[in-house]
Design an enzyme around this catalytic site. Sequence first.
Site, short mmCIF file in Angstrom:
data_model
loop_
_atom_site.label_atom_id
_atom_site.label_comp_id
_atom_site.label_asym_id
_atom_site.label_seq_id
_atom_site.Cartn_x
_atom_site.Cartn_y
_atom_site.Cartn_z
N ASP A 110 -3.43 -40.72 -2.05
CA ASP A 110 -3.35 -40.38 -0.63
C ASP A 110 -1.92 -40.45 -0.11
O ASP A 110 -1.57 -39.78 0.87
CB ASP A 110 -4.24 -41.32 0.20
N GLN A 132 -18.16 -41.77 -2.58
CA GLN A 132 -17.59 -40.45 -2.88
C GLN A 132 -17.69 -40.12 -4.38
O GLN A 132 -17.78 -38.96 -4.76
CB GLN A 132 -16.11 -40.38 -2.47
N GLY A 152 -10.34 -36.35 1.62
CA GLY A 152 -9.46 -36.11 0.49
C GLY A 152 -8.13 -35.64 1.07
O GLY A 152 -8.10 -34.75 1.94
N ALA A 153 -7.04 -36.24 0.58
CA ALA A 153 -5.74 -36.03 1.22
C ALA A 153 -5.34 -34.56 1.40
O ALA A 153 -5.03 -34.14 2.53
CB ALA A 153 -4.67 -36.80 0.44
N ASN A 162 -4.46 -45.10 -2.87
CA ASN A 162 -5.65 -44.28 -3.14
C ASN A 162 -6.87 -45.12 -2.70
O ASN A 162 -6.73 -46.24 -2.22
CB ASN A 162 -5.71 -43.89 -4.62
N LYS A 163 -8.02 -44.53 -2.84
CA LYS A 163 -9.27 -45.17 -2.37
C LYS A 163 -9.36 -46.63 -2.81
O LYS A 163 -9.02 -46.96 -3.94
CB LYS A 163 -10.45 -44.36 -2.92
N ARG A 201 -6.65 -40.04 10.99
CA ARG A 201 -6.70 -40.96 9.85
C ARG A 201 -5.25 -41.30 9.47
O ARG A 201 -4.42 -40.40 9.38
CB ARG A 201 -7.43 -40.33 8.65
O1 MRU Z 1 -11.55 -41.62 2.27
P1 MRU Z 1 -11.40 -40.38 1.43
O2 MRU Z 1 -12.67 -39.92 0.83
O3 MRU Z 1 -10.66 -39.30 2.16
O4 MRU Z 1 -10.47 -40.85 0.24
C1 MRU Z 1 -10.04 -39.88 -0.68
C2 MRU Z 1 -9.29 -40.42 -1.83
O5 MRU Z 1 -8.98 -41.58 -1.90
C3 MRU Z 1 -8.86 -39.43 -2.87
O6 MRU Z 1 -8.79 -40.05 -4.12
C4 MRU Z 1 -7.46 -38.89 -2.52
O7 MRU Z 1 -7.43 -38.42 -1.20
C5 MRU Z 1 -7.03 -37.83 -3.44
S1 MRU Z 1 -7.84 -36.31 -3.15
C6 MRU Z 1 -7.21 -35.14 -4.17
#
Ligand code: MRU
Length: 353
Positions: A245, A204, A50-51, A255-256, A93
């Site tokens: 992100d 997730q 999560g960012a 985003n994801k 990342r």
């Molecule tokens: O690969 P991840 O689980 O780190 O991806 C996270 C996301 O895409 C979240 O939606 C994003 O980081 C926002 S978290 C507040």
Amino acid sequence: MIVQALKWVGGIDGFLELIDQRQLPAELVKLQCRDIEQLFDAIETLAVRGAPAIGVSAAYGLVLAMQKLNPADGLEQGLKVLAESVEYLASSRPTAVNLFWALERICQNAKDFATRQPEATVQELRETVLAEANAICQEDVDMCRRIGQNGERFIQEGAGILTHCNAGALATAGQGTALSVMFEAHKNGKKFRVYADETRPLLQGARLTAWELKQAGIDVTVICDNMAGWLMKQGKVDAVITGADRIAANGDTANKIGTYSLSILAREHGIPFYIAAPSSTFDLSIKSGAEIPIEQRSADEVAFLGDRKTAPEGIDIYNPAFDVTEARDIAAIITERGVIENPNTGSISRHLS
Ligand code: MRU
């Protein structure tokens, strides 16, 4: 109850305690990160993810890196270790800009300290780095709460809300971004239902978002990612709210993986699509989403479900971890400062200035 994804324990010689998100929801296990290599691994393998949480953890990672300094070392050596560690963690990342933002902020603060106080000891430099990491962490807690308060008006009584991936407390130092909006609406007594996309390949949504919302007593239903369109067609979704992100200067938002498809489905069905994110997620150095680096992850994440192989041996696999939603498909971006309706380069720059 809202969970705490990460916590610094102790002073400059302390450690970072994380909820190991790889184990959820089966087990709530804490992971103690005591050196920078361990933290790098935790970020890369999504023990912490999560960012905003990645950014805060990386800030504490620099505190860990400086523990190997000798008290007799000078400031120059301290800044050297810091610079090398920034470079190392920055390679963990590529997409979430909060990582780079936090590393840069710590580094700049340390350099300013060394310029202001050239006679200071390396121990004092380490104290400065810890204080800045704590500040980043505390600010994230505050930003999350304010994002929730600013966005909760977008959740109507009786609404169906669709979310993707996990933008909750587990993804931040505080109560999340997209889920913070839901937590605040719930606190204000609103009844609504959340549909959590399971979020292939690493689930997730099913593992983390559903777990968090259930803990908080919010009505949550898990769906497979490919069910979202049909849910919308049936009128079950009144709004989509996700995290981010990285947001480019024009509002294009990474985003994801799967978020882009949702935005197109939402447009087709006339459903508002909201992004909830702190200002540390904006990257004004890039004009549009085309410039956002997209992380490619291991083929095994797609070829396996747990220990079980679900694709033929040797098959080609494509596994981008993120995609980019165009600004024109975003009804509003909710930040700790307020709401940017119909985001574009002008409105974003005014909002952040
Ligand atoms: O690969 P991840 O689980 O780190 O991806 C996270 C996301 O895409 C979240 O939606 C994003 O980081 C926002 S978290 C507040």
